[in-house]
Design an enzyme around this catalytic site. Structure first.
Site, PDB file in Angstrom:
ATOM      1  N   ARG A  67       9.724   2.338   7.136  1.00 51.51           N
ATOM      2  CA  ARG A  67       8.631   2.119   6.186  1.00 51.51           C
ATOM      3  C   ARG A  67       7.370   2.825   6.695  1.00 51.51           C
ATOM      4  O   ARG A  67       7.008   2.702   7.851  1.00 51.51           O
ATOM      5  CB  ARG A  67       8.369   0.614   6.042  1.00 51.51           C
ATOM      6  CG  ARG A  67       7.008   0.231   5.454  1.00 51.51           C
ATOM      7  CD  ARG A  67       6.904   0.555   3.972  1.00 51.51           C
ATOM      8  NE  ARG A  67       5.555   0.294   3.482  1.00 51.51           N
ATOM      9  CZ  ARG A  67       5.141  -0.877   3.001  1.00 51.51           C
ATOM     10  NH1 ARG A  67       5.954  -1.910   2.953  1.00 51.51           N
ATOM     11  NH2 ARG A  67       3.906  -1.025   2.561  1.00 51.51           N
ATOM     12  N   ASP A  92       8.055  -8.827   1.776  1.00 49.96           N
ATOM     13  CA  ASP A  92       6.830  -9.606   1.616  1.00 49.96           C
ATOM     14  C   ASP A  92       7.129 -11.092   1.575  1.00 49.96           C
ATOM     15  O   ASP A  92       8.042 -11.528   0.853  1.00 49.96           O
ATOM     16  CB  ASP A  92       6.109  -9.221   0.318  1.00 49.96           C
ATOM     17  CG  ASP A  92       5.465  -7.851   0.373  1.00 49.96           C
ATOM     18  OD1 ASP A  92       5.074  -7.433   1.484  1.00 49.96           O
ATOM     19  OD2 ASP A  92       5.350  -7.208  -0.680  1.00 49.96           O
ATOM     20  N   ARG A 111       8.101   3.573  -0.855  1.00 48.10           N
ATOM     21  CA  ARG A 111       8.545   3.065   0.437  1.00 48.10           C
ATOM     22  C   ARG A 111      10.041   2.785   0.436  1.00 48.10           C
ATOM     23  O   ARG A 111      10.615   2.433  -0.599  1.00 48.10           O
ATOM     24  CB  ARG A 111       7.765   1.823   0.861  1.00 48.10           C
ATOM     25  CG  ARG A 111       7.895   0.569   0.032  1.00 48.10           C
ATOM     26  CD  ARG A 111       7.123   0.549  -1.274  1.00 48.10           C
ATOM     27  NE  ARG A 111       5.726   0.936  -1.151  1.00 48.10           N
ATOM     28  CZ  ARG A 111       4.743   0.050  -1.005  1.00 48.10           C
ATOM     29  NH1 ARG A 111       5.010  -1.232  -0.980  1.00 48.10           N
ATOM     30  NH2 ARG A 111       3.497   0.465  -0.940  1.00 48.10           N
ATOM     31  N   ASP A 136      10.130  -2.796   1.311  1.00 47.37           N
ATOM     32  CA  ASP A 136       9.044  -3.774   1.325  1.00 47.37           C
ATOM     33  C   ASP A 136       9.662  -5.134   1.618  1.00 47.37           C
ATOM     34  O   ASP A 136      10.642  -5.519   0.957  1.00 47.37           O
ATOM     35  CB  ASP A 136       8.404  -3.841  -0.063  1.00 47.37           C
ATOM     36  CG  ASP A 136       6.953  -3.452  -0.061  1.00 47.37           C
ATOM     37  OD1 ASP A 136       6.350  -3.364   1.021  1.00 47.37           O
ATOM     38  OD2 ASP A 136       6.413  -3.239  -1.163  1.00 47.37           O
TER      39      ASP A 136
END
Length: 202
Positions: A118, A132, A127, A130
């Site tokens: 990343r 999160d 990207r 991810d």
């Protein structure tokens, strides 16, 4: 209930610091107060489905983490950029139980992203991966290192739709039922991919 055991070492994933492993192993013996966390995954570079599956597997291989549910895969338009300027995303949501505190879970999320190369050189940039943290138990925090719940989750259908699929009764702390939040913003630009599937770790 059995204690967590550490899975096989994955050479593509950075190891968890020994101090964290020791704390987690101590907690795992009794599984005192495991917390429920919701993780959003996204990828629009490389083999998107393999990137998402790799993230699921890496989370499961983390001491003190057990993946409990994996959502269907959605294909979504990139957020915050000109239409057609980036490849579309594959998105999914993972629900897990963990004895890690939020800060350690964030460290692990970043390590998984870095293992998939990343790059953070552009806001809203494309990207490979991810990872999160959307929500951690009922925690509400404005810590700049990790704001909980995720400050934009309530307005992102690519988070709310897969989360609702895997947990229709889910609540976003301080925001209310995920079903209501999704109903308010709709599903435009978010398409289920019934032909794709992420495996729940065994």
């Amino acid at each position: 209930m059995t204690a967590f055991t550490q899975g096989p070492i994955d050479p593509t994933v950075q190891p968890v610091p020994a101090s964290v492993v020791e704390r987690v192993d101590a907690a795992d013996t009794t599984l005192q107060n495991p917390q429920r966390a919701v993780i959003a995954l996204g990828s629009n570079l490389g083999n998107r489905l393999e990137n998402l599956q790799g993230a699921v597997d890496a989370l499961e291989d983390t001491p003190g983490v057990r993946v409990k549910a994996v959502s269907p895969v959605y294909e979504t338009e990139p957020w915050g950029v000109e239409p057609g300027s980036q490849p579309s995303y594959f998105n999914a949501v993972v629900v897990l139980k963990t004895t890690l505190p939020p800060s350690s879970l964030l460290e692990r999320a970043h390590a998984v992203e870095e293992a998939f190369h990343r790059v953070r050189d552009e806001r809203w940039g494309p990207r490979t991966l991810d990872v999160d943290i959307v929500a951690y138990a009922s925690v509400v925090s404005d810590d700049p290192q990790l704001t909980l719940p995720h400050p934009r989750a309530h307005e992102r259908a690519f988070v709310l739709a897969p989360w609702h699929d895997v947990d229709p009764e889910a609540q976003l702390p301080s925001r209310g039922p995920v079903a209501d939040l999704l109903g308010a913003i709709g599903r435009e630009g978010v398409a289920p991919r019934a032909d794709l599937e992420l495996r729940l770790p065994e």
